[in-house]
Design an enzyme around this catalytic site. Sequence first.
Site, PDB file in Angstrom:
ATOM      1  N   GLN A  11      67.979  53.610  39.891  1.00 45.65           N
ATOM      2  CA  GLN A  11      68.954  52.559  39.544  1.00 45.65           C
ATOM      3  C   GLN A  11      68.870  51.364  40.501  1.00 45.65           C
ATOM      4  O   GLN A  11      68.712  50.219  40.080  1.00 45.65           O
ATOM      5  CB  GLN A  11      70.374  53.105  39.634  1.00 45.65           C
ATOM      6  CG  GLN A  11      70.707  54.274  38.758  1.00 45.65           C
ATOM      7  CD  GLN A  11      72.206  54.501  38.741  1.00 45.65           C
ATOM      8  OE1 GLN A  11      72.928  53.827  38.014  1.00 45.65           O
ATOM      9  NE2 GLN A  11      72.695  55.435  39.531  1.00 45.65           N
ATOM     10  N   LEU A  12      68.956  51.667  41.791  1.00 46.04           N
ATOM     11  CA  LEU A  12      68.974  50.588  42.778  1.00 46.04           C
ATOM     12  C   LEU A  12      67.608  49.905  42.868  1.00 46.04           C
ATOM     13  O   LEU A  12      67.526  48.670  42.933  1.00 46.04           O
ATOM     14  CB  LEU A  12      69.386  51.154  44.148  1.00 46.04           C
ATOM     15  CG  LEU A  12      69.455  50.152  45.286  1.00 46.04           C
ATOM     16  CD1 LEU A  12      70.424  49.020  44.976  1.00 46.04           C
ATOM     17  CD2 LEU A  12      69.864  50.840  46.587  1.00 46.04           C
ATOM     18  N   ASP A  38      54.827  59.262  47.338  1.00 49.72           N
ATOM     19  CA  ASP A  38      55.812  60.340  47.484  1.00 49.72           C
ATOM     20  C   ASP A  38      56.304  60.314  48.932  1.00 49.72           C
ATOM     21  O   ASP A  38      55.519  60.533  49.858  1.00 49.72           O
ATOM     22  CB  ASP A  38      55.103  61.664  47.139  1.00 49.72           C
ATOM     23  CG  ASP A  38      56.024  62.857  47.251  1.00 49.72           C
ATOM     24  OD1 ASP A  38      57.059  62.768  47.942  1.00 49.72           O
ATOM     25  OD2 ASP A  38      55.694  63.892  46.657  1.00 49.72           O
ATOM     26  N   ILE A  39      57.610  60.069  49.114  1.00 46.55           N
ATOM     27  CA  ILE A  39      58.071  59.886  50.507  1.00 46.55           C
ATOM     28  C   ILE A  39      58.093  61.190  51.312  1.00 46.55           C
ATOM     29  O   ILE A  39      58.323  61.165  52.507  1.00 46.55           O
ATOM     30  CB  ILE A  39      59.431  59.156  50.612  1.00 46.55           C
ATOM     31  CG1 ILE A  39      60.583  60.004  50.040  1.00 46.55           C
ATOM     32  CG2 ILE A  39      59.388  57.773  50.006  1.00 46.55           C
ATOM     33  CD1 ILE A  39      61.929  59.603  50.614  1.00 46.55           C
ATOM     34  N   ALA A  62      65.770  59.248  46.738  1.00 49.25           N
ATOM     35  CA  ALA A  62      66.666  60.315  47.186  1.00 49.25           C
ATOM     36  C   ALA A  62      66.738  61.391  46.122  1.00 49.25           C
ATOM     37  O   ALA A  62      66.373  61.158  44.969  1.00 49.25           O
ATOM     38  CB  ALA A  62      68.076  59.758  47.434  1.00 49.25           C
ATOM     39  N   THR A  64      69.283  62.802  44.049  1.00 43.81           N
ATOM     40  CA  THR A  64      70.639  62.309  43.747  1.00 43.81           C
ATOM     41  C   THR A  64      71.413  63.180  42.757  1.00 43.81           C
ATOM     42  O   THR A  64      72.540  62.831  42.407  1.00 43.81           O
ATOM     43  CB  THR A  64      70.582  60.863  43.198  1.00 43.81           C
ATOM     44  OG1 THR A  64      69.713  60.852  42.059  1.00 43.81           O
ATOM     45  CG2 THR A  64      70.084  59.891  44.233  1.00 43.81           C
ATOM     46  N   TYR A 127      74.254  68.053  48.698  1.00 42.91           N
ATOM     47  CA  TYR A 127      73.825  66.650  48.632  1.00 42.91           C
ATOM     48  C   TYR A 127      74.362  65.887  49.848  1.00 42.91           C
ATOM     49  O   TYR A 127      73.602  65.223  50.569  1.00 42.91           O
ATOM     50  CB  TYR A 127      74.325  66.031  47.317  1.00 42.91           C
ATOM     51  CG  TYR A 127      74.158  64.532  47.218  1.00 42.91           C
ATOM     52  CD1 TYR A 127      72.895  63.958  47.085  1.00 42.91           C
ATOM     53  CD2 TYR A 127      75.267  63.691  47.254  1.00 42.91           C
ATOM     54  CE1 TYR A 127      72.746  62.579  46.998  1.00 42.91           C
ATOM     55  CE2 TYR A 127      75.129  62.311  47.152  1.00 42.91           C
ATOM     56  CZ  TYR A 127      73.873  61.761  47.026  1.00 42.91           C
ATOM     57  OH  TYR A 127      73.730  60.389  46.933  1.00 42.91           O
ATOM     58  N   LYS A 131      72.158  64.408  52.949  1.00 41.86           N
ATOM     59  CA  LYS A 131      72.145  62.950  53.184  1.00 41.86           C
ATOM     60  C   LYS A 131      72.614  62.639  54.614  1.00 41.86           C
ATOM     61  O   LYS A 131      72.068  61.742  55.265  1.00 41.86           O
ATOM     62  CB  LYS A 131      73.048  62.230  52.161  1.00 41.86           C
ATOM     63  CG  LYS A 131      72.522  62.227  50.730  1.00 41.86           C
ATOM     64  CD  LYS A 131      71.291  61.358  50.508  1.00 41.86           C
ATOM     65  CE  LYS A 131      71.575  59.882  50.578  1.00 41.86           C
ATOM     66  NZ  LYS A 131      70.348  59.087  50.246  1.00 41.86           N
ATOM     67  N   TRP A 151      79.624  55.713  44.026  1.00 40.92           N
ATOM     68  CA  TRP A 151      79.859  55.568  42.583  1.00 40.92           C
ATOM     69  C   TRP A 151      78.939  54.496  41.965  1.00 40.92           C
ATOM     70  O   TRP A 151      79.369  53.579  41.267  1.00 40.92           O
ATOM     71  CB  TRP A 151      81.323  55.202  42.302  1.00 40.92           C
ATOM     72  CG  TRP A 151      82.340  56.240  42.648  1.00 40.92           C
ATOM     73  CD1 TRP A 151      82.245  57.234  43.569  1.00 40.92           C
ATOM     74  CD2 TRP A 151      83.650  56.366  42.063  1.00 40.92           C
ATOM     75  NE1 TRP A 151      83.406  57.974  43.588  1.00 40.92           N
ATOM     76  CE2 TRP A 151      84.283  57.468  42.684  1.00 40.92           C
ATOM     77  CE3 TRP A 151      84.360  55.651  41.093  1.00 40.92           C
ATOM     78  CZ2 TRP A 151      85.574  57.862  42.347  1.00 40.92           C
ATOM     79  CZ3 TRP A 151      85.648  56.047  40.771  1.00 40.92           C
ATOM     80  CH2 TRP A 151      86.241  57.145  41.388  1.00 40.92           C
TER      81      TRP A 151
HETATM   82  N1  LIG Z   1      73.950  57.315  42.158  1.00 39.40           N
HETATM   83  C1  LIG Z   1      75.087  57.281  42.874  1.00 39.40           C
HETATM   84  O1  LIG Z   1      76.195  57.402  42.336  1.00 39.40           O
HETATM   85  C2  LIG Z   1      75.012  57.085  44.356  1.00 39.40           C
HETATM   86  C3  LIG Z   1      76.213  57.060  45.078  1.00 39.40           C
HETATM   87  C4  LIG Z   1      76.155  56.878  46.457  1.00 39.40           C
HETATM   88  C5  LIG Z   1      74.947  56.715  47.090  1.00 39.40           C
HETATM   89  N2  LIG Z   1      73.796  56.763  46.374  1.00 39.40           N
HETATM   90  C6  LIG Z   1      72.531  56.607  47.093  1.00 39.40           C
HETATM   91  O2  LIG Z   1      71.945  55.394  46.673  1.00 39.40           O
HETATM   92  C7  LIG Z   1      70.526  55.500  46.702  1.00 39.40           C
HETATM   93  C8  LIG Z   1      69.943  55.045  45.383  1.00 39.40           C
HETATM   94  O3  LIG Z   1      70.539  55.847  44.364  1.00 39.40           O
HETATM   95  P1  LIG Z   1      70.105  55.695  42.832  1.00 39.40           P
HETATM   96  O4  LIG Z   1      71.320  56.023  42.027  1.00 39.40           O
HETATM   97  O5  LIG Z   1      69.372  54.417  42.631  1.00 39.40           O
HETATM   98  O6  LIG Z   1      69.113  56.936  42.742  1.00 39.40           O
HETATM   99  P2  LIG Z   1      68.149  57.336  41.530  1.00 39.40           P
HETATM  100  O7  LIG Z   1      68.441  56.499  40.344  1.00 39.40           O
HETATM  101  O8  LIG Z   1      68.220  58.827  41.416  1.00 39.40           O
HETATM  102  O9  LIG Z   1      66.724  56.900  42.098  1.00 39.40           O
HETATM  103  C9  LIG Z   1      66.053  57.646  43.068  1.00 39.40           C
HETATM  104  C10 LIG Z   1      64.574  57.436  42.811  1.00 39.40           C
HETATM  105  O10 LIG Z   1      63.840  58.147  43.803  1.00 39.40           O
HETATM  106  C11 LIG Z   1      62.737  58.753  43.134  1.00 39.40           C
HETATM  107  N3  LIG Z   1      62.164  59.861  43.887  1.00 39.40           N
HETATM  108  C12 LIG Z   1      62.448  61.182  43.788  1.00 39.40           C
HETATM  109  N4  LIG Z   1      61.658  61.892  44.625  1.00 39.40           N
HETATM  110  C13 LIG Z   1      60.861  60.998  45.249  1.00 39.40           C
HETATM  111  C14 LIG Z   1      59.813  61.119  46.207  1.00 39.40           C
HETATM  112  N5  LIG Z   1      59.455  62.320  46.687  1.00 39.40           N
HETATM  113  N6  LIG Z   1      59.201  59.993  46.636  1.00 39.40           N
HETATM  114  C15 LIG Z   1      59.542  58.787  46.151  1.00 39.40           C
HETATM  115  N7  LIG Z   1      60.526  58.599  45.231  1.00 39.40           N
HETATM  116  C16 LIG Z   1      61.173  59.695  44.783  1.00 39.40           C
HETATM  117  C17 LIG Z   1      63.356  59.221  41.830  1.00 39.40           C
HETATM  118  O11 LIG Z   1      62.377  59.579  40.888  1.00 39.40           O
HETATM  119  P3  LIG Z   1      62.769  60.708  39.776  1.00 39.40           P
HETATM  120  O12 LIG Z   1      64.001  60.225  39.081  1.00 39.40           O
HETATM  121  O13 LIG Z   1      61.552  60.743  38.915  1.00 39.40           O
HETATM  122  O14 LIG Z   1      63.011  61.973  40.545  1.00 39.40           O
HETATM  123  C18 LIG Z   1      64.133  57.976  41.442  1.00 39.40           C
HETATM  124  O15 LIG Z   1      63.322  57.035  40.785  1.00 39.40           O
HETATM  125  C19 LIG Z   1      70.223  56.960  47.077  1.00 39.40           C
HETATM  126  O16 LIG Z   1      69.974  57.038  48.446  1.00 39.40           O
HETATM  127  C20 LIG Z   1      71.516  57.680  46.771  1.00 39.40           C
HETATM  128  O17 LIG Z   1      71.670  58.825  47.596  1.00 39.40           O
HETATM  129  C21 LIG Z   1      73.806  56.930  45.019  1.00 39.40           C
END
Ligand SMILES: NC(=O)c1ccc[n+]([C@@H]2O[C@H](COP(=O)([O-])OP(=O)(O)OC[C@H]3O[C@@H](n4cnc5c(N)ncnc54)[C@H](OP(=O)(O)O)[C@@H]3O)[C@@H](O)[C@H]2O)c1
Length: 285
Positions: A11-12, A38-39, A62, A64, A127, A131, A151
């Site tokens: 998303q971000l 792959d991180i 992450a 997530t 989670y 984190k 959120w």
């Molecule tokens: N979503 C929320 O509500 C929320 C709330 C608070 C904080 N956050 C934090 O905000 C940040 C961004 O969240 P987001 O919602 O944008 O997350 P997201 O949509 O789940 O995106 C995470 C991305 O990381 C990729 N990924 C997974 N394993 C990986 C690896 N080994 N190497 C490289 N990339 C990899 C995922 O790919 P796949 O999808 O193919 O696995 C996905 O494209 C994260 O740190 C999260 O913890 C999120």
Amino acid sequence: MNILVTGANGQLGRELYDRQGLARASSKFYFTDKEDLDITQKGDIEKFIDNHAINAVINCAAYTDVDGAENHQQAAWQLNEAAVGNLARLATDKNLRLIHISTDYVFDGTSHRPYREDDEPNPHSIYGKSKLAGEQHITRNNAGMIIRTAWLYSTYGKNFVKTISRLVKEKEQLKVVCDQVGNPTYAGDLAMALLQIINVSEEMKELTGIYHYANEGVCSWYDFALEIARLQDASCRIHPIESKDWPTPAPRPHYSVFNKKKIKDRFLLRIPHWRESLERTLQKM
Ligand SMILES: NC(=O)c1ccc[n+]([C@@H]2O[C@H](COP(=O)([O-])OP(=O)(O)OC[C@H]3O[C@@H](n4cnc5c(N)ncnc54)[C@H](OP(=O)(O)O)[C@@H]3O)[C@@H](O)[C@H]2O)c1
């Protein structure tokens, strides 16, 4: 400045991709996701950083899936803790600017006032624990900046806004929890804030410390759902329920509100109210 964005298909990451043109002309972005970088593979990251003369890393990757993490603990720890440890070490060794994204789930949600950056974390879910452990690698080594958000939703990926938007059109009635309150955050606004931080960071000696970023205002998931339905003129009746009547594998904090004074003051950010950002996002959808 050459900037590596990891987890760029999330998303971000995708909201950042859409806005990269707003960065300084001197900033060149490299957007990667796990297929290309792959991180969890330290050697690959190091090679990428060296080959592309990377100066800064924005880690959007992450694990997530909050409920999934309870059953796939190893995967969550590997991505949210061990891989972040590697990034922190690389940032220190190679003098990179690291911006890492973290979460409100590091707190237990028992506060009665908005969480400040120096409040004691006490995560209850895998989670949140993984984190927090990732954050600690960065803070211990003074390796970069941590931005906690909450959120998060976007026009991309799976999120509450997209799910509720669909359900209020399909169903006549819906139950949504009303005893968890927080700050909904549009990932596009956070992406803009990241660009502003990157733009000013070239003049800064260091980019370290913990910061809280979320949209302004506070609501429950129930209030949030009501507003999503209202903005779409959906006639679905939404009923408030308690968390105990909607059990989930991972416990959720009941109170996830952030105090955002630190990030607003330091980077001169104007943060939109969640209602304003929600309306803009729904129009985009
Ligand atoms: N979503 C929320 O509500 C929320 C709330 C608070 C904080 N956050 C934090 O905000 C940040 C961004 O969240 P987001 O919602 O944008 O997350 P997201 O949509 O789940 O995106 C995470 C991305 O990381 C990729 N990924 C997974 N394993 C990986 C690896 N080994 N190497 C490289 N990339 C990899 C995922 O790919 P796949 O999808 O193919 O696995 C996905 O494209 C994260 O740190 C999260 O913890 C999120």
